[in-house]
Design a protein around this motif. Structure first.
Motif, PDB file in Angstrom:
ATOM      1  N   ALA A 198       0.860  -1.190   0.000  1.00 43.37           N
ATOM      2  CA  ALA A 198       0.000   0.000   0.000  1.00 43.37           C
ATOM      3  C   ALA A 198       0.890   1.231   0.000  1.00 43.37           C
ATOM      4  O   ALA A 198       1.855   1.312   0.759  1.00 43.37           O
ATOM      5  N   VAL A 199       0.545   2.185  -0.875  1.00 44.53           N
ATOM      6  CA  VAL A 199       1.328   3.408  -1.028  1.00 44.53           C
ATOM      7  C   VAL A 199       0.373   4.591  -1.036  1.00 44.53           C
ATOM      8  O   VAL A 199      -0.637   4.571  -1.743  1.00 44.53           O
ATOM      9  N   TYR A 200       0.693   5.614  -0.255  1.00 43.17           N
ATOM     10  CA  TYR A 200      -0.100   6.842  -0.239  1.00 43.17           C
ATOM     11  C   TYR A 200       0.689   7.906  -0.976  1.00 43.17           C
ATOM     12  O   TYR A 200       1.830   8.197  -0.624  1.00 43.17           O
ATOM     13  N   GLN A 201       0.076   8.476  -2.023  1.00 43.43           N
ATOM     14  CA  GLN A 201       0.760   9.483  -2.825  1.00 43.43           C
ATOM     15  C   GLN A 201      -0.258  10.428  -3.443  1.00 43.43           C
ATOM     16  O   GLN A 201      -1.298   9.979  -3.961  1.00 43.43           O
ATOM     17  N   ASP A 202       0.023  11.699  -3.400  1.00 40.94           N
ATOM     18  CA  ASP A 202      -0.825  12.730  -4.016  1.00 40.94           C
ATOM     19  C   ASP A 202      -2.277  12.654  -3.570  1.00 40.94           C
ATOM     20  O   ASP A 202      -3.204  12.782  -4.366  1.00 40.94           O
ATOM     21  N   GLY A 203      -2.505  12.374  -2.281  1.00 43.83           N
ATOM     22  CA  GLY A 203      -3.852  12.351  -1.738  1.00 43.83           C
ATOM     23  C   GLY A 203      -4.629  11.073  -2.013  1.00 43.83           C
ATOM     24  O   GLY A 203      -5.811  10.997  -1.707  1.00 43.83           O
ATOM     25  N   LYS A 204      -3.975  10.077  -2.594  1.00 45.78           N
ATOM     26  CA  LYS A 204      -4.654   8.815  -2.919  1.00 45.78           C
ATOM     27  C   LYS A 204      -3.898   7.645  -2.308  1.00 45.78           C
ATOM     28  O   LYS A 204      -2.679   7.638  -2.250  1.00 45.78           O
ATOM     29  N   LEU A 205      -4.661   6.652  -1.877  1.00 38.29           N
ATOM     30  CA  LEU A 205      -4.077   5.408  -1.392  1.00 38.29           C
ATOM     31  C   LEU A 205      -4.124   4.399  -2.529  1.00 38.29           C
ATOM     32  O   LEU A 205      -5.182   4.177  -3.132  1.00 38.29           O
ATOM     33  N   GLN A 206      -2.989   3.807  -2.849  1.00 35.15           N
ATOM     34  CA  GLN A 206      -2.918   2.753  -3.858  1.00 35.15           C
ATOM     35  C   GLN A 206      -2.544   1.451  -3.171  1.00 35.15           C
ATOM     36  O   GLN A 206      -1.562   1.391  -2.435  1.00 35.15           O
ATOM     37  N   VAL A 207      -3.356   0.424  -3.410  1.00 38.00           N
ATOM     38  CA  VAL A 207      -3.032  -0.913  -2.921  1.00 38.00           C
ATOM     39  C   VAL A 207      -2.687  -1.731  -4.154  1.00 38.00           C
ATOM     40  O   VAL A 207      -3.522  -1.923  -5.044  1.00 38.00           O
ATOM     41  N   ARG A 208      -1.449  -2.184  -4.215  1.00 37.27           N
ATOM     42  CA  ARG A 208      -0.933  -2.907  -5.391  1.00 37.27           C
ATOM     43  C   ARG A 208      -0.976  -4.400  -5.119  1.00 37.27           C
ATOM     44  O   ARG A 208      -0.441  -4.879  -4.124  1.00 37.27           O
ATOM     45  N   LEU A 209      -1.621  -5.120  -6.044  1.00 38.27           N
ATOM     46  CA  LEU A 209      -1.824  -6.563  -5.910  1.00 38.27           C
ATOM     47  C   LEU A 209      -1.099  -7.276  -7.055  1.00 38.27           C
ATOM     48  O   LEU A 209      -1.678  -7.481  -8.128  1.00 38.27           O
ATOM     49  N   PRO A 210       0.158  -7.661  -6.857  1.00 37.02           N
ATOM     50  CA  PRO A 210       0.905  -8.311  -7.939  1.00 37.02           C
ATOM     51  C   PRO A 210       0.450  -9.762  -8.131  1.00 37.02           C
ATOM     52  O   PRO A 210       0.098 -10.449  -7.170  1.00 37.02           O
TER      53      PRO A 210
END
Length: 128
Positions: free
Chosen positions: A100-112
């Motif tokens: 999970a990465v928080y950047q530019d006001g958005k949370l991204q959860v990356r599912l490889p």
């Protein structure tokens, strides 16, 4: 009228209004998108006025839960749930590499995806 010019007072009132609005059934705009790519999927969450510290991401029993809690500045023990979303994790996702990465006001959860899910593999047919 001096209170209106006091920034601390205005911030405090705004925080309480936001907290009361949520407790009383108000909503916080939350936008969730899911994008699928060749190497994995990305869940992107944007929630108005939610800080990175308020987001929580949990994996349990092939389910991914993303939620956010609103914390009161006056009473740190008082928290109110802002939103909660549960996703079923497909079998091709490598659960141990989810990030999970928080950047530019958005949370991204990356599912490889697992490498086997990305590259086709021919299976030899045995004759009995």
């Amino acid at each position: 009228m001096n209170l209106i010019n006091n920034n601390d007072f205005l911030k405090n009132v705004a925080q309480h209004l936001n907290l009361f609005n949520t407790v009383a059934g108000g909503i916080s705009e939350t936008n969730v998108t899911v994008a699928k790519y060749k190497k994995g999927a990305v869940i992107e969450v944007w929630a108005a006025s939610v800080t990175p510290e308020s987001f929580k991401v949990m994996v349990h029993n092939n389910q991914l839960t993303i939620y956010a809690l609103l914390h009161s500045q006056d009473n740190p023990e008082l928290t109110v749930p802002m939103f909660n979303r549960v996703f079923v994790i497909p079998p091709q996702v490598n659960i141990s590499n989810i990030e999970a990465v928080y950047q530019d006001g958005k949370l991204q959860v990356r599912l490889p995806y697992h490498s086997a899910a990305i590259r086709p593999k021919e299976i030899e047919i045995k004759q009995l």
